[in-house]
Design a protein around this motif. Structure first.
Motif, short mmCIF file in Angstrom:
data_model
loop_
_atom_site.label_atom_id
_atom_site.label_comp_id
_atom_site.label_asym_id
_atom_site.label_seq_id
_atom_site.Cartn_x
_atom_site.Cartn_y
_atom_site.Cartn_z
N TYR A 50 -33.12 -15.66 -20.41
CA TYR A 50 -34.27 -15.73 -21.31
C TYR A 50 -34.17 -16.84 -22.34
O TYR A 50 -35.15 -17.18 -23.00
N CYS A 51 -32.99 -17.40 -22.51
CA CYS A 51 -32.74 -18.21 -23.72
C CYS A 51 -32.85 -19.71 -23.47
O CYS A 51 -32.27 -20.25 -22.52
N GLY A 89 -25.18 -19.61 -33.77
CA GLY A 89 -25.11 -20.68 -32.80
C GLY A 89 -24.89 -20.16 -31.40
O GLY A 89 -24.69 -18.97 -31.17
N SER A 119 -23.07 -15.07 -36.35
CA SER A 119 -23.84 -14.68 -35.16
C SER A 119 -23.51 -15.71 -34.09
O SER A 119 -24.27 -16.63 -33.82
N ARG A 142 -26.71 -8.81 -31.03
CA ARG A 142 -27.65 -7.89 -30.40
C ARG A 142 -27.06 -7.38 -29.09
O ARG A 142 -26.49 -8.17 -28.34
N GLU A 144 -28.88 -6.42 -26.73
CA GLU A 144 -29.91 -6.97 -25.83
C GLU A 144 -30.61 -5.91 -24.98
O GLU A 144 -31.83 -5.93 -24.87
N ARG A 164 -20.12 -6.51 -24.27
CA ARG A 164 -20.96 -6.61 -25.46
C ARG A 164 -20.69 -5.39 -26.38
O ARG A 164 -20.52 -5.53 -27.58
N MET A 183 -34.58 -7.40 -27.66
CA MET A 183 -35.89 -8.04 -27.62
C MET A 183 -36.91 -7.04 -27.08
O MET A 183 -36.63 -6.34 -26.11
N PRO A 213 -40.06 -9.72 -30.72
CA PRO A 213 -40.63 -9.79 -29.38
C PRO A 213 -39.90 -10.82 -28.53
O PRO A 213 -39.45 -11.85 -29.06
N TYR A 214 -39.76 -10.55 -27.26
CA TYR A 214 -39.29 -11.59 -26.33
C TYR A 214 -40.39 -12.65 -26.27
O TYR A 214 -41.57 -12.33 -26.20
N LEU A 215 -39.99 -13.91 -26.33
CA LEU A 215 -40.96 -15.00 -26.23
C LEU A 215 -40.51 -15.95 -25.13
O LEU A 215 -39.31 -16.24 -24.98
N TYR A 287 -33.00 -26.22 -31.89
CA TYR A 287 -32.50 -24.85 -31.75
C TYR A 287 -33.67 -24.01 -31.26
O TYR A 287 -34.26 -23.21 -32.00
N LEU A 289 -34.79 -21.27 -28.95
CA LEU A 289 -34.49 -20.14 -28.07
C LEU A 289 -35.72 -19.81 -27.25
O LEU A 289 -35.64 -19.32 -26.14
N TYR A 290 -36.93 -20.08 -27.84
CA TYR A 290 -38.22 -19.80 -27.19
C TYR A 290 -39.20 -20.87 -27.65
O TYR A 290 -38.92 -21.61 -28.60
N1 SAH Z 1 -25.38 -16.82 -29.18
C1 SAH Z 1 -25.44 -15.80 -30.16
C2 SAH Z 1 -26.58 -15.88 -31.14
C3 SAH Z 1 -27.79 -16.73 -30.81
S1 SAH Z 1 -29.12 -16.02 -29.95
C4 SAH Z 1 -25.38 -14.43 -29.51
O1 SAH Z 1 -25.24 -14.35 -28.30
O2 SAH Z 1 -25.45 -13.44 -30.21
C5 SAH Z 1 -29.77 -14.83 -31.06
C6 SAH Z 1 -30.75 -13.84 -30.44
O3 SAH Z 1 -31.96 -14.49 -30.10
C7 SAH Z 1 -30.29 -13.23 -29.13
O4 SAH Z 1 -29.44 -12.16 -29.37
C8 SAH Z 1 -31.59 -12.83 -28.45
O5 SAH Z 1 -31.89 -11.45 -28.61
C9 SAH Z 1 -32.65 -13.69 -29.16
N2 SAH Z 1 -33.36 -14.55 -28.19
C10 SAH Z 1 -32.82 -15.41 -27.30
N3 SAH Z 1 -33.79 -15.93 -26.51
C11 SAH Z 1 -34.95 -15.38 -26.91
C12 SAH Z 1 -36.30 -15.49 -26.48
N4 SAH Z 1 -36.63 -16.26 -25.45
N5 SAH Z 1 -37.24 -14.77 -27.13
C13 SAH Z 1 -36.91 -13.98 -28.17
N6 SAH Z 1 -35.66 -13.82 -28.61
C14 SAH Z 1 -34.69 -14.51 -27.99
#
Ligand code: SAH
Length: 327
Positions: A50-51, A89, A119, A142, A144, A164, A183, A213-215, A287, A289-290
């Motif tokens: 997802y990331c 990070g 984190s 998280r 997750e 985890r 998420m 929310p997941y994005l 940075y 993630l989404y």
């Molecule tokens: N690498 C670290 C922290 C960075 S990611 C770790 O693993 O904890 C931080 C959080 O962002 C993740 O735990 C995840 O729940 C969230 N995240 C990652 N991708 C995402 C996405 N596409 N949409 C929403 N949240 C996301």
């Protein structure tokens, strides 16, 4: 609980929200805590589907902040009233325990009155112990998803829910204030999964819970999936507040991304923490993630002023405080 989650009646949502706000009010009043988020590296050895900063995303433009840059973020943050710094990070091997302890130690000695939150993913108990002794106080990791089968749909096989959970347990034993979370609307997530997440949270009793929310991120295997549901996220914030009355609960950037008033609505649903971005503007977009992450163009000072305005207009107050967990 299942009926509550499936009930989309606005009156039910309103009732939950009112109760959550009343509970939060008793413990925290109208105070909202801010945490300065420093996204110090987007290199990552993991490949979470997802990331956006997963290692297989060749389009991600990678960066690392130097210790000077990190300390500069803290300096600006301190002047703006932050008393918690969050170092977040990817899992980046460049930052060995030695380098991390050096960074943590410097922040600790320069800002003895501040909390340091990490984190940075899954590590050994020894590593967590070292960071703690260097001066870190809190850790966000998280879980997750609390369901093994679902975890495997979101992560490659070298990652596991059991590791985890082991990390979360270790962190707690060492003495960190610990945050787990998930998420909302991640691919393949069902109502049963969310029920499992809530049971896990209830049992684990974290000090903090991160949900958003997941994005979608366009350069991931989940590029064609749907994003999570906004209203369900708000409802879950209320439920989590009611389950753990004194939990530190952020209205996340993802919530602010999915809806323009998301963070205000998050606070009005029971959240009590905001995590404005303190990273240098140059790296904010990287940075990712989404997609469409908010506030990537603003200086930290602008972010704080904007948050204060938003909170005041909702009847809340951003405070200068470490905002520790209260028993
Ligand atoms: N690498 C670290 C922290 C960075 S990611 C770790 O693993 O904890 C931080 C959080 O962002 C993740 O735990 C995840 O729940 C969230 N995240 C990652 N991708 C995402 C996405 N596409 N949409 C929403 N949240 C996301």
């Amino acid at each position: 609980m299942k009926r509550l989650l499936l009930d989309s009646n606005p009156q039910t949502e309103e009732l939950l929200r009112q109760r959550a706000v009343a509970v939060r009010q008793q413990l925290y009043g109208k105070r909202v805590y801010i945490r300065g988020l420093i996204e110090f590296t987007n290199y990552c050895k993991n490949d979470c589907y997802y990331c956006g900063i997963r290692r297989s995303n060749k389009k991600a433009s990678r960066y690392r902040l130097s210790i000077e840059e990190i300390l500069d973020c803290c300096k600006r943050g301190y002047a703006l009233g932050f008393r918690t710094f969050v170092l977040q990070g990817g899992e980046d091997g460049y930052y060995t325990d030695e380098r991390l302890c050096h960074i943590i130690g410097e922040i600790r000695s320069l800002y003895p009155d501040c909390a340091i939150t990490l984190s940075i993913g899954e590590k050994s108990k020894e590593s967590y112990q070292r960071y703690y002794e260097a001066g870190a106080n809190r850790y966000l990791l998280r879980h997750e998803t609390a369901c093994e089968a679902h975890y495997e749909m979101l992560h490659p096989k070298e990652m596991s829910l059991s590791n985890r959970k082991r990390c979360l347990q270790d962190l707690k034993e060492i003495g960190y204030q610990v945050g787990c979370g998930f998420m909302v609307g991640s691919p393949y997530q069902t109502i049963e999964h969310i029920l499992d997440d809530l049971s896990f949270i209830k049992e684990f009793k974290p000090h903090m819970v991160g949900i958003g929310p997941y994005l979608v991120h366009k350069d991931t295997p989940f590029c064609n999936e749907k994003s999570g549901d906004y209203r369900l996220t708000l409802k879950l914030l209320s439920i989590i507040r009611l389950m753990l009355p004194n939990v530190l609960l952020p209205a996340t950037t993802a919530l602010g991304t999915i809806s323009p008033k998301g963070r205000e609505e998050g606070i009005l649903s029971g959240a009590n923490v905001l995590m404005p971005n303190l990273s240098p503007v140059m790296v904010r977009e990287k940075y990712s993630l989404y997609d469409n992450k908010i506030c990537t163009g603003d200086e930290a000072a602008e972010c704080v002023a904007c948050m204060k305005r938003r909170m005041e207009s909702s009847g809340y107050e951003v405070v200068v405080d470490r905002g520790d967990f209260r028993k």
